[in-house]
Design a protein around this motif. Sequence first.
Motif, PDB file in Angstrom:
ATOM      1  N   VAL A  28       1.188  -1.443   0.034  1.00  0.00           N
ATOM      2  CA  VAL A  28       0.088  -0.129  -0.004  1.00  0.00           C
ATOM      3  C   VAL A  28       0.776   1.189  -0.213  1.00  0.00           C
ATOM      4  O   VAL A  28       0.580   2.069  -0.712  1.00  0.00           O
ATOM      5  N   THR A 214      -7.484   1.216   2.253  1.00  0.00           N
ATOM      6  CA  THR A 214      -5.975   0.783   2.317  1.00  0.00           C
ATOM      7  C   THR A 214      -6.211   0.080   0.699  1.00  0.00           C
ATOM      8  O   THR A 214      -5.112   0.815   0.395  1.00  0.00           O
ATOM      9  N   ALA A 218      -4.285   2.123  -2.685  1.00  0.00           N
ATOM     10  CA  ALA A 218      -3.260   1.327  -2.820  1.00  0.00           C
ATOM     11  C   ALA A 218      -3.245   1.855  -4.385  1.00  0.00           C
ATOM     12  O   ALA A 218      -2.579   1.693  -5.341  1.00  0.00           O
ATOM     13  N   THR A 319      -7.583  -5.324  -6.262  1.00  0.00           N
ATOM     14  CA  THR A 319      -6.719  -5.037  -4.666  1.00  0.00           C
ATOM     15  C   THR A 319      -7.363  -5.229  -3.696  1.00  0.00           C
ATOM     16  O   THR A 319      -7.194  -6.087  -2.082  1.00  0.00           O
TER      17      THR A 319
END
Length: 741
Positions: A28, A214, A218, A319
């Motif tokens: 991240v 997160t 990312a 992700t």
Amino acid sequence: MKQGIAATMGAWSARHRKTAVFGWLLFVVLASFLGGVHGSEKVTESESLPGQTSRAARILDDAGLKSPACETVLVQSAGLTADDPAFRSTVEQVSAAVRATGRTSEPLSPYDTGAVSADRHSVLLQFTVNGDDQEAAVANVPAVMDAVAGAKERHTGFVIEEYGEASSGKWFADQFKDDFTRAEWTAVPLALGILLIAFGAVVAAVLPVVLAITAFVAAGGLVALASGALHTSDNASSMMLLVGLAVGVDYCLFYLRREREERAAGRDHATALRIAAATSGRAVLVSGITVVVAMAGMFLTGMADFRSMAFATIVVVVTAVLGSLTVLPALLSMLGDRVEKGRLPFLRRSRRAAGEGGRFWNAVLTPVLRRPLAAAVLATGVLLAIAAPLLTMHTANLTFQQQLPEGNALVATSQRVEAAFPGTPSPATVVVRARDITSPEMTAALADLQARALATGKMHGPTEVKVHAEQNVATVDIPLYGSGNDATSVAALKALREEVVPATVGRVPGTEAPVTGSTAGSVDFNRQMSDSLLPVFGFVVAFAFLLMLLSFRSLTVALTAVLLNLLSIGAAYGVLALVFQHGVGASLIGTAGVGAVESWIPLFLFVILFGLSMDYHVFVVSRIKEARDRGLGTGAAVAHGIRSTAGVVTSAAVIMVGVFAVFGTLSMQSMKQMGVGLAVAVLIDATVIRAVLLPAVMTLLGEKNWYLPRWLHWLPRIEAEGPVGGPAGAAAEPLPVGAGR
């Protein structure tokens, strides 16, 4: 039996929990840092526009010519005419104030350009704002706006108002930033609050939100890194927040609730975690793949903005899936029963055995299972009634006035300008590229172009020609009658493109002359959307069907999944048309009917909803199939599957509806339509579809639910499934757990 991908990833993460957690954090941080260093390359105008508007933008780009940000100042008096000395003096003082900023071209006097209204009570002072591109012009325009506001204060007897591309661009840029910030600060606490109610414990509620955020951070870095090859856009950032928060929280919720459910049933930590990985983990993986495939359909539009939104959404979903299948099992392994820390006493609830469901959902499901035919007919009838306004749906590129909220100062100014100078806010621009733009033949053709355009009676003056001799390019601005996106303007554009241009500059050998402008952009965009509908819809439906077929190895499950999704999307379209086109109930969400649905909304909603609806379908049907594989009959398996998933589906749906509804409160009409459409569709999908229609249809079909023709037995599975554990306390492959042993 060989474990599936999700179970294998969960087992690895639990055994290497520190590696999984710190690896995720490193990923991240690196993605975010590198993305920030690289920066985002945005979609250019020539990329974002289709048809002739794209060709015109490319000609100007190749010639190194930037479309200037045109601004106007309306000077208007109820009592004086433009010929009055006091009126002239006011215009000159406004011009001097604008010129003194040093941020504009030399203002063109309305007495030289003829920009005086028919009743001679209004004039337009015209100029361009300095800047190599729109962004630079937006940065320069505040000083000009302040100068105009100062002139207005000094001349209280006049209407003095600024309107143009730079000032409206500044409003949109500021509003987009404010709305996006408000959405972030509203959606995240809202999701956290709903999770607190769902879990009754702070740690369990915080985990999904942290993982979703997160994943979004990312993904943002990854999209920025890739923007050199695939340009991104502001809309893509909105989509990443919208979809990333929704699916990220949902995926973690599915996983975490299953692990908690198995612990409540008496299983040890290792077994509970292994079962969650093999069941909910698999559902997350299948759902994520389905969402990715649905998003990929937007690439078929051939438009850069949709490509950027598709790519950004795919990256954030991938992700989120990765985080749910790796770092979440590792965290649960570390925390053990400490995931229940921070329990809220006033939300403490008794733990029901798996499959009991809640009192409300039991009350709904019991009559549905008792009379499935009546429930199916009633639910289908209700959804078709809600979808009925879809038959009247009209799509269009919403005008500036339609996009902005009622009472907006820029809207009021633009309406005054349009009333005094019909057609001026939406001129068409003919971009002419020739072998020799200064040749006598081309000079005559340009003059003929202006004369023939005015002779049609569908366009009016003043027209303006700008010749760039070094680049062999000329631009001809011709105002169209009409509001800019009505039938009058569209007819004028058609005459210009199909009659006037071919008969004038189009006759000169080696000449290219596409027509651009706001009306042209709207027409080209709508045509591109119409041409894209069938390919995109066909791609999404076909691949969703195939994924369901591979996941459940059932022709019936795949077919019902597609049909139920189409039904919920149709209902969402019906609500959009009813509220935003016809204005029914629009005041409840702080807006009014604008007579149309934004042209990109239906295709966008279809793709997003078809992907997101599979979240619930995969999760619920997976639990039903799991129960049947353990030996229950189809009827009992349906009852068990719906009851055991009712709580988590309700929580997940409330989060999604809440996040999407936040976008329904934003300022711009298109954002409202998108938010409301998504929220309504998810609400219908999680209630009427999953709680009534799905169990009714599956009960009626019985064993036919699992029908797969022999000639399809060769189909591969998406992943092999291992056993999900036996009774409570049964032995299982041990996984390390950090607490509660």
